[in-house]
Design a protein around this motif. Structure first.
Motif, mmCIF file in Angstrom:
data_model
loop_
_atom_site.group_PDB
_atom_site.id
_atom_site.type_symbol
_atom_site.label_atom_id
_atom_site.label_comp_id
_atom_site.label_asym_id
_atom_site.label_seq_id
_atom_site.Cartn_x
_atom_site.Cartn_y
_atom_site.Cartn_z
ATOM 1 N N LEU A 19 0.816 -1.212 0.000
ATOM 2 C CA LEU A 19 0.000 0.000 0.000
ATOM 3 C C LEU A 19 0.853 1.266 0.000
ATOM 4 C CD1 LEU A 19 -2.948 -0.915 2.418
ATOM 5 C CD2 LEU A 19 -3.064 -0.489 -0.050
ATOM 6 N N LEU A 20 2.064 1.191 0.526
ATOM 7 C CA LEU A 20 2.947 2.357 0.486
ATOM 8 C C LEU A 20 3.229 2.784 -0.952
ATOM 9 C CD1 LEU A 20 5.621 1.510 3.222
ATOM 10 C CD2 LEU A 20 3.704 3.096 3.407
ATOM 11 N N PHE A 21 3.172 1.820 -1.884
ATOM 12 C CA PHE A 21 3.499 2.106 -3.275
ATOM 13 C C PHE A 21 2.267 2.275 -4.161
ATOM 14 C CE2 PHE A 21 7.190 -0.054 -1.532
ATOM 15 C CZ PHE A 21 8.237 0.714 -2.006
ATOM 16 N N VAL A 22 1.140 1.715 -3.777
ATOM 17 C CA VAL A 22 -0.035 1.763 -4.656
ATOM 18 C C VAL A 22 -1.111 2.730 -4.180
ATOM 19 C CG1 VAL A 22 0.378 -0.634 -5.335
ATOM 20 C CG2 VAL A 22 -1.281 -0.140 -3.529
ATOM 21 N N PHE A 147 2.054 -3.227 -10.007
ATOM 22 C CA PHE A 147 0.822 -3.238 -9.222
ATOM 23 C C PHE A 147 0.121 -1.885 -9.234
ATOM 24 C CE2 PHE A 147 3.074 -6.560 -6.346
ATOM 25 C CZ PHE A 147 2.975 -7.501 -7.356
ATOM 26 N N ALA A 148 0.887 -0.804 -9.010
ATOM 27 C CA ALA A 148 0.283 0.530 -8.901
ATOM 28 C C ALA A 148 -0.452 0.966 -10.168
ATOM 29 C CB ALA A 148 1.350 1.562 -8.514
ATOM 30 N N PRO A 149 0.117 0.797 -11.378
ATOM 31 C CA PRO A 149 -0.632 1.174 -12.580
ATOM 32 C C PRO A 149 -1.958 0.421 -12.705
ATOM 33 C CG PRO A 149 1.681 0.927 -13.112
ATOM 34 C CD PRO A 149 1.508 0.420 -11.716
ATOM 35 N N GLY A 150 -1.972 -0.833 -12.249
ATOM 36 C CA GLY A 150 -3.225 -1.578 -12.272
ATOM 37 C C GLY A 150 -4.264 -0.971 -11.352
ATOM 38 N N VAL A 176 -1.663 7.836 -14.506
ATOM 39 C CA VAL A 176 -1.002 6.525 -14.515
ATOM 40 C C VAL A 176 0.401 6.720 -15.078
ATOM 41 C CG1 VAL A 176 -1.086 4.154 -15.337
ATOM 42 C CG2 VAL A 176 -3.219 5.378 -14.854
ATOM 43 N N ALA A 177 1.388 6.686 -14.205
ATOM 44 C CA ALA A 177 2.772 6.972 -14.603
ATOM 45 C C ALA A 177 3.595 5.690 -14.600
ATOM 46 C CB ALA A 177 3.392 8.000 -13.658
ATOM 47 N N VAL A 178 4.194 5.384 -15.736
ATOM 48 C CA VAL A 178 5.055 4.208 -15.865
ATOM 49 C C VAL A 178 6.348 4.628 -16.554
ATOM 50 C CG1 VAL A 178 5.337 1.942 -16.893
ATOM 51 C CG2 VAL A 178 3.128 2.600 -15.955
#
Length: 507
Positions: A19-22, A147-150, A176-178
């Motif tokens: 959760l810290l990242f998403v 995971f975060a972009p999803g 949405v940053a990749v």
């Protein structure tokens, strides 16, 4: 019960770290950002003595519980092993005791890792390479780029549905940053760890992971450990066949505690109750077969020597001028020197300490910290002002950084730290070159470092003048500059941009 309790703590731990990242709202970071700081390698790099001593003490008492309860990459491997047990072919669910991973490959990789870290203080590329196998940072890249972009995509889909409903504001869109280079590294790491976990359980931990090797040196001397009672053992070898660390030699009734991650699976599997988690017994002769030399004392000395050695900004404001007029996103200018957040002190300090875990990138409220694509700073954070600017009152990145790449900065201190310098391109400036009444850069500058003056005496064309002793390099001027936001503009980048400083300074 030990296994279930350990598994419960592990699930809570990996959810919290993920959760810290998403969590794009920043809520997780504000509530349990400390979870990143209790990871072993970040604490070691940050010289966080309290955490290091606590983790070493816990390992010397309980064994490598860190690898099973705190390390997110280790817990992920356990999840893959669980899926393999549930859905894999029966013939692949067995493990076999091995000595080679414990005494060759992991020692070589640890040595290479240490050398790369040392060389990283002189050449940043070495530090970046070392960060590729550091477990917490590796998982951070996986979570932030896969995971975060999803999660962001699902949120944006719900936001689109919410916008179609009258008076419904449950969700809002997020960017949405990749980063392609970081995504490639994340996919490669995820693939490697997943395949190794599916085929060999904890092979990554016991052959590649430097943290696993270091803690393995210490866990050989742990007070509590799984112990085989030879009077009860019936030599069924079930414990060895189910041991994901491949550390149990059932025939010899021995356990290699340097690889044991204290998962308690063996205790749960033994129907005879021959294995218990208890105080270690006096060392017996022939602990290991004679073909495998005992390197415990040298390993312990080497390992000990090394060890001691808020909420998101409204997304609409990022893509509109004052929240009303839609804007075309500007391109990032080519900077001679990258801009890095306050607290980094210098490019050299950041490069030598940062492991590219992406935590600051994922939790920046303004969304302006992006992974670098420069080879010598690959995946490390730098500022991009196309979607926002660095709020002088925000200290999120310096508060969260677990490795000491950013030193904590007080709110009242940040506004006096100069991280860059605004540079004006008069050829593309609307006011200076075309005589339009713009002056937006001067209007939005929070430091009042820009003033508008005539291009020449008697001219009605005004140009921005940057006061170098006042400008802190926050990027507000670059972000709000209208040049580059309209397709018909001559330039795709702003007419004013920030050049970073090699070393930050107070003004």
């Amino acid at each position: 019960m030990l296994k279930h309790f350990r598994r419960f703590l592990a699930i809570l731990s990996i959810i919290a770290v993920t959760l810290l990242f998403v969590d794009f709202t920043g809520t997780a970071a504000s509530l349990w950002g400390w979870m990143a700081k209790i990871q072993f390698m970040p604490a070691l790099l940050a010289a966080n003595a309290a955490v290091i001593v606590a983790l070493i003490a816990a390992t010397l008492i309980f064994g490598r519980l860190y690898c099973s309860v705190i390390c997110p990459l280790g817990i992920y491997q356990d999840a893959i092993k669980w899926l393999r047990d549930k859905f894999g072919p029966k013939k692949t669910r067995r493990f076999r005791f091995k000595y080679v991973p414990a005494h060759t490959c992991r020692h070589i990789i640890l040595l290479v890792f240490v050398v790369l870290l040392v060389l990283g203080f002189t050449h940043l590329l070495f530090a970046a390479i070392a960060g590729l196998i550091e477990p917490y940072s590796a998982y951070g890249r996986i979570a932030s780029q896969i995971f975060a972009p999803g999660v962001d995509g699902v949120n944006n889909a719900l936001a689109a549905w919410s916008e179609s409903m009258d008076d419904n504001y449950w969700f809002y869109r997020v960017t949405v940053a990749v980063s392609v280079p970081v995504l490639i590294v994340a996919i490669a790491t995820l693939t490697l760890v997943t395949v190794m976990a599916w085929r060999g359980g904890r092979d990554y931990c016991n052959t590649i992971c430097p943290v696993g090797t270091i803690l393995g040196y210490l866990s050989r001397f742990s007070v509590l450990r799984p112990v085989i009672d030879t009077s009860k053992c019936v030599n069924c070898t079930k414990c060895a066949r189910r041991c994901k660390a491949k550390c149990i030699d059932a025939r010899a009734h021995q356990i290699d505690y340097s690889r044991c991650v204290v998962c308690f699976d063996c205790i749960n599997e033994c129907a005879e109750g021959a294995i218990s988690y208890t105080r270690r017994r006096p060392a017996q002769k022939h602990t290991l077969p004679t073909s495998a030399p005992d390197r415990g004392r040298r390993g312990f000395v080497a390992g000990t020597g090394f060890v001691l050695g808020a909420l998101a900004i409204d997304a609409v404001a990022k893509t509109t001028d004052g929240g009303f007029t839609p804007l075309k996103q500007k391109q990032t200018p080519r900077r001679d020197t990258p801009v890095v957040p306050a607290g980094a002190e210098s490019l050299a300090h950041l490069g030598a300490h940062c492991t590219a875990c992406q935590l600051c990138i994922q939790n920046c409220p303004s969304g302006i910290i992006r992974p670098s694509t420069r080879l010598d700073r690959l995946m490390q954070p730098e500022l991009d002002f196309t979607l926002g600017y660095c709020d002088p009152l925000c200290t999120t990145c310096s508060d969260l950084c677990p490795v000491g790449a950013f030193h904590p900065v007080a709110v009242d201190e940040k506004s006096s730290i100069k991280i860059g310098q605004a540079v004006v391109d008069l050829k593309t400036c609307l006011s200076a070159s075309e005589g339009e009444k713009c002056g937006k850069c001067a209007t939005v500058c929070p430091a009042s470092a820009i003033k508008m003056e005539p291009v020449a005496e008697g001219s009605d064309h005004l140009m921005p003048i940057v006061l170098e002793d006042v400008c802190i390099g926050c990027g507000a001027c670059e972000n709000h500059c209208p040049v580059g936001t309209v397709a018909s503009m001559r330039s795709s980048t702003a007419a004013i941009h920030i050049e970073g400083l090699e070393t930050h300074r107070l003004i």
